[in-house]
Design a protein around this motif. Structure first.
Motif, PDB file in Angstrom:
ATOM      1  N   VAL A 117      20.733  33.512  26.485  1.00 17.46           N
ATOM      2  CA  VAL A 117      21.863  34.354  26.058  1.00 17.46           C
ATOM      3  C   VAL A 117      21.828  35.710  26.746  1.00 17.46           C
ATOM      4  CG1 VAL A 117      22.862  35.575  24.087  1.00 17.46           C
ATOM      5  CG2 VAL A 117      22.199  33.178  23.856  1.00 17.46           C
ATOM      6  N   VAL A 118      20.669  36.368  26.743  1.00 22.43           N
ATOM      7  CA  VAL A 118      20.568  37.697  27.354  1.00 22.43           C
ATOM      8  C   VAL A 118      20.864  37.618  28.851  1.00 22.43           C
ATOM      9  CG1 VAL A 118      18.974  39.586  27.938  1.00 22.43           C
ATOM     10  CG2 VAL A 118      19.002  38.646  25.626  1.00 22.43           C
ATOM     11  N   ALA A 119      20.263  36.654  29.538  1.00 23.65           N
ATOM     12  CA  ALA A 119      20.496  36.521  30.980  1.00 23.65           C
ATOM     13  C   ALA A 119      21.955  36.179  31.274  1.00 23.65           C
ATOM     14  CB  ALA A 119      19.571  35.457  31.572  1.00 23.65           C
ATOM     15  N   ALA A 120      22.561  35.334  30.444  1.00 19.78           N
ATOM     16  CA  ALA A 120      23.967  34.948  30.661  1.00 19.78           C
ATOM     17  C   ALA A 120      24.901  36.139  30.493  1.00 19.78           C
ATOM     18  CB  ALA A 120      24.359  33.825  29.711  1.00 19.78           C
ATOM     19  N   VAL A 121      24.640  36.984  29.493  1.00 22.99           N
ATOM     20  CA  VAL A 121      25.481  38.173  29.274  1.00 22.99           C
ATOM     21  C   VAL A 121      25.348  39.146  30.443  1.00 22.99           C
ATOM     22  CG1 VAL A 121      25.783  40.227  27.828  1.00 22.99           C
ATOM     23  CG2 VAL A 121      25.538  37.972  26.766  1.00 22.99           C
ATOM     24  N   VAL A 122      24.111  39.376  30.874  1.00 20.12           N
ATOM     25  CA  VAL A 122      23.895  40.294  32.005  1.00 20.12           C
ATOM     26  C   VAL A 122      24.519  39.720  33.277  1.00 20.12           C
ATOM     27  CG1 VAL A 122      22.151  41.394  33.466  1.00 20.12           C
ATOM     28  CG2 VAL A 122      21.824  41.312  30.993  1.00 20.12           C
ATOM     29  N   HIS A 123      24.304  38.430  33.517  1.00 20.50           N
ATOM     30  CA  HIS A 123      24.890  37.792  34.697  1.00 20.50           C
ATOM     31  C   HIS A 123      26.412  37.849  34.656  1.00 20.50           C
ATOM     32  CE1 HIS A 123      26.056  34.901  37.715  1.00 20.50           C
ATOM     33  NE2 HIS A 123      26.674  34.192  36.783  1.00 20.50           N
ATOM     34  N   GLY A 124      26.990  37.563  33.498  1.00 21.98           N
ATOM     35  CA  GLY A 124      28.448  37.611  33.370  1.00 21.98           C
ATOM     36  C   GLY A 124      29.002  38.990  33.656  1.00 21.98           C
ATOM     37  N   THR A 125      28.299  40.008  33.191  1.00 24.73           N
ATOM     38  CA  THR A 125      28.720  41.390  33.450  1.00 24.73           C
ATOM     39  C   THR A 125      28.636  41.707  34.932  1.00 24.73           C
ATOM     40  OG1 THR A 125      27.905  42.030  31.272  1.00 24.73           O
ATOM     41  CG2 THR A 125      28.295  43.810  32.850  1.00 24.73           C
ATOM     42  N   LYS A 126      27.534  41.309  35.550  1.00 25.45           N
ATOM     43  CA  LYS A 126      27.355  41.533  36.986  1.00 25.45           C
ATOM     44  C   LYS A 126      28.433  40.812  37.792  1.00 25.45           C
ATOM     45  CE  LYS A 126      24.176  39.858  40.586  1.00 25.45           C
ATOM     46  NZ  LYS A 126      24.345  40.848  41.613  1.00 25.45           N
ATOM     47  N   ALA A 127      28.683  39.558  37.457  1.00 24.48           N
ATOM     48  CA  ALA A 127      29.677  38.757  38.185  1.00 24.48           C
ATOM     49  C   ALA A 127      31.083  39.314  38.013  1.00 24.48           C
ATOM     50  CB  ALA A 127      29.619  37.303  37.722  1.00 24.48           C
ATOM     51  N   ALA A 128      31.383  39.856  36.826  1.00 28.18           N
ATOM     52  CA  ALA A 128      32.709  40.438  36.585  1.00 28.18           C
ATOM     53  C   ALA A 128      32.853  41.799  37.261  1.00 28.18           C
ATOM     54  CB  ALA A 128      32.955  40.563  35.085  1.00 28.18           C
TER      55      ALA A 128
END
Length: 199
Positions: A117-128
């Motif tokens: 969950v933490v990695a997915a949220v950070v990755h999603g923010t980075k990708a956006a």
């Protein structure tokens, strides 16, 4: 508690760059006494794992600095970064010497889920955020932002190992960044929609 903070810090770093926290843990375990990998995780400090991790890290760092290619790379990393976050969360949860709590050791799935969950949220923010940066700087911001993200991944990984309590501060900063990026992304979408209507 310490194991959870360490796992979340390493997972947050994995959301920025999947291979930085892996190599930090692997190298510290291989060359120091600071990290003692739990039973079943010793493979992380093997030469072949470190070698593969280093090659993947160099590839990731190169691709992430090229405008447009960085967004393609983020799309590919959508499965890899959260997966590595889960791996880091599981490794930290399995470490018996991080804290006296047996909860994470008895429920290893908690570390995996938290990590994903933490990695997915950070990755999603980075990708956006990256398309917003590229559009706002005509692509010139990509290498600058990518270098800052690499530095942040290294810093957060080291904090997770050496000062896990400070991971709380990192998570608060990341929450603010998620909010800021979401607003910037929505503004960019509205602007693009407005241009289409005007045309």
């Amino acid at each position: 508690m310490i194991a959870a903070l360490t796992g979340m810090g390493l997972s947050a770093a994995a959301g920025l760059n999947a291979y930085v926290p892996f190599l930090v843990m692997a190298l510290l375990a291989r060359f120091t006494d600071v990290v003692a990998l739990p039973a079943g995780w010793e493979w992380m400090q093997s030469w072949w794992a470190i070698g593969i991790g280093a090659v993947l890290l160099l590839t990731e760092m190169t691709l992430d600095k090229i405008p447009a290619v960085d967004s393609l790379n983020d799309a590919v990393q959508t499965a890899i970064r959260p997966g590595m976050g889960g791996l880091m969360g599981a490794a930290a949860a399995s470490a018996q010497d991080l804290d006296g709590s047996a909860f994470l050791q008895e429920n290893p799935w908690v570390g995996v889920v938290l990590g994903i969950v933490v990695a997915a949220v950070v990755h999603g923010t980075k990708a956006a955020a990256r398309p917003v940066v590229n559009a706002g700087t005509a692509g010139l911001g990509a290498p600058v932002v990518s270098t800052a993200e690499d530095g942040a991944a290294i810093t957060v990984s080291l904090l997770a190992v050496f000062a896990p309590v400070l991971v709380v501060v990192v998570l608060v900063v990341l929450a603010v960044m998620v909010w800021w990026v979401a607003r910037a992304w929505l503004r960019l979408r509205r602007r693009r929609a407005g241009r289409r209507v005007a045309v």
